[in-house]
Scaffold this motif. Structure first.
Motif, PDB file in Angstrom:
ATOM      1  N   UNK A 190       0.817  -1.215   0.000  1.00 31.30           N
ATOM      2  CA  UNK A 190       0.000   0.000   0.000  1.00 31.30           C
ATOM      3  C   UNK A 190       0.853   1.267   0.000  1.00 31.30           C
ATOM      4  N   UNK A 191       2.114   1.109   0.263  1.00 33.87           N
ATOM      5  CA  UNK A 191       3.009   2.261   0.357  1.00 33.87           C
ATOM      6  C   UNK A 191       3.727   2.450  -0.977  1.00 33.87           C
ATOM      7  N   UNK A 192       3.478   3.599  -1.609  1.00 28.27           N
ATOM      8  CA  UNK A 192       4.048   3.886  -2.923  1.00 28.27           C
ATOM      9  C   UNK A 192       4.640   5.302  -2.890  1.00 28.27           C
ATOM     10  N   UNK A 193       5.897   5.382  -2.522  1.00 26.48           N
ATOM     11  CA  UNK A 193       6.550   6.684  -2.364  1.00 26.48           C
ATOM     12  C   UNK A 193       6.595   7.471  -3.677  1.00 26.48           C
ATOM     13  N   UNK A 194       6.766   6.800  -4.802  1.00 30.45           N
ATOM     14  CA  UNK A 194       6.768   7.495  -6.098  1.00 30.45           C
ATOM     15  C   UNK A 194       5.433   8.195  -6.331  1.00 30.45           C
ATOM     16  N   UNK A 195       4.361   7.479  -6.071  1.00 29.36           N
ATOM     17  CA  UNK A 195       3.023   8.061  -6.232  1.00 29.36           C
ATOM     18  C   UNK A 195       2.832   9.250  -5.296  1.00 29.36           C
ATOM     19  N   UNK A 196       3.234   9.094  -4.064  1.00 32.37           N
ATOM     20  CA  UNK A 196       3.082  10.184  -3.097  1.00 32.37           C
ATOM     21  C   UNK A 196       3.878  11.404  -3.551  1.00 32.37           C
ATOM     22  N   UNK A 197       5.101  11.197  -4.058  1.00 29.09           N
ATOM     23  CA  UNK A 197       5.918  12.307  -4.542  1.00 29.09           C
ATOM     24  C   UNK A 197       5.239  13.011  -5.717  1.00 29.09           C
ATOM     25  N   UNK A 198       4.708  12.227  -6.657  1.00 28.32           N
ATOM     26  CA  UNK A 198       4.025  12.813  -7.825  1.00 28.32           C
ATOM     27  C   UNK A 198       2.824  13.644  -7.414  1.00 28.32           C
ATOM     28  N   UNK A 199       2.178  13.250  -6.340  1.00 29.04           N
ATOM     29  CA  UNK A 199       0.968  13.948  -5.868  1.00 29.04           C
ATOM     30  C   UNK A 199       1.264  14.939  -4.749  1.00 29.04           C
TER      31      UNK A 199
END
Length: 141
Positions: free
Chosen positions: A36-45
């Motif tokens: 559930x943890x997606x650092x790339x996605x969080x960075x993009x958002x």
């Protein structure tokens, strides 16, 4: 949750042809916390992960069972009906795709859920399991 899916498959073996069973796929994937943890996605958002943990869900029906307000048979019926509400469209679709008539599908479905509930009643330890109801909780900023 896998206990409920195992019983679903066991029931399907009794009602489906081999071809129907081969095409009976439950479109569900239960993720681990790390998935559930997606650092790339969080960075993009532009999000920052503050906290990630698994939390136990409170299941009022289990509390009612443990306090004597529900019998085990009543509890099994509740869980069977809950599962039926989410899985029945999948059963209909599988059988319809393989040429079963609406009348035949309705009869199979009715019998299927009776057997499913009976299977749950045969294995109380699978229904009353304090470790099976958890969810991933993410706090993002």
């Amino acid at each position: 949750m896998s206990n409920y899916f195992d019983q679903l498959y066991i029931c399907a073996q009794s009602f489906f042809t081999e071809q129907e069973l081969a095409h009976f796929t439950v479109p569900l994937y239960l993720r681990t916390l790390s998935e559930c943890i997606d650092h790339e996605l969080y960075d993009r958002c532009s999000l920052k992960l503050i906290k990630a943990e698994l939390s136990r869900l409170k299941v009022p029906m289990l509390d009612m069972y443990h306090s004597g307000q529900l019998t085990f048979d009543q509890l099994a019926k509740v869980f069977s009906k809950a599962f039926q509400s989410t899985m029945e469209p999948l059963i209909y679709q599988t059988l319809k795709t393989h040429g079963r008539s609406t009348e035949e599908i309705e009869e199979i479905s009715k019998d299927f859920w009776v057997v499913y509930e009976d299977k749950l009643k045969e294995r109380p330890n699978l229904v009353v399991n304090t470790n099976q109801y958890v969810c991933a909780c993410l706090v993002l900023k």
